[in-house]
Scaffold this active site. Sequence first.
Site, short mmCIF file in Angstrom:
data_model
loop_
_atom_site.label_atom_id
_atom_site.label_comp_id
_atom_site.label_asym_id
_atom_site.label_seq_id
_atom_site.Cartn_x
_atom_site.Cartn_y
_atom_site.Cartn_z
N PHE A 60 0.82 -1.21 0.00
CA PHE A 60 0.00 0.00 0.00
C PHE A 60 0.86 1.26 0.00
CE2 PHE A 60 -2.81 3.14 2.04
CZ PHE A 60 -3.96 2.99 1.26
N CYS A 104 4.88 -8.23 -2.51
CA CYS A 104 4.07 -9.43 -2.62
C CYS A 104 2.88 -9.32 -1.67
CB CYS A 104 4.91 -10.66 -2.29
SG CYS A 104 4.00 -12.21 -2.39
N HIS A 154 -8.98 -7.98 3.03
CA HIS A 154 -7.83 -7.07 3.06
C HIS A 154 -7.00 -7.20 1.78
CE1 HIS A 154 -4.72 -4.59 4.88
NE2 HIS A 154 -3.82 -5.51 4.56
N ASN A 206 5.67 -2.45 -12.63
CA ASN A 206 4.91 -2.97 -11.50
C ASN A 206 5.26 -4.44 -11.28
OD1 ASN A 206 3.08 -3.79 -9.59
ND2 ASN A 206 1.29 -2.97 -10.62
#
EC number: 2.5.1.78
Length: 156
Positions: free
Chosen positions: A48, A78, A86, A111
């Site tokens: 995040f 990861c 979540h 990414n």
Amino acid sequence: MKSSSSPHILIVDAPYYTHIVEDLVKGAAATLEASGATWDRLSVSGAFEVPIAIRYAVQSMSELATGPRYDGYLALGCVIRGETTHYEHICNEANRALMQLCLDNCMAIGNGILTVENEAQALARCRADEKNKGGEAATAVLRMIEVQNHFGIHHK
């Protein structure tokens, strides 16, 4: 030694699963070094926070005359599915934020945040002798820097 035309990349990683992320970084570093690119590494708490740290680096480059200058960014980490929702929230928001950074700022980002069901899938994807997703993300950012250069977009 880095030439003035060699890309300089910031790797931002989330080492929550340290053994997995270290393999992603190894694959990415090998690809970057083989291309002549240089890189710095910054670790953050989790997936995040990766796009947030990249945004901080971009903000720093626009406000400060000194300090590191980056041509592109690698997001590595990861996220393994757990028992709650979540996983979906983190995966969706991290990926959305990375794409938004690219679109809003004409940035090159590779990414390499793995989003997997289990550790076995993550291990197969992080290892350089298997799927080498760190190397693939590095290849992607280098290619997008080439595309930026094609269109005369420079961030240094």
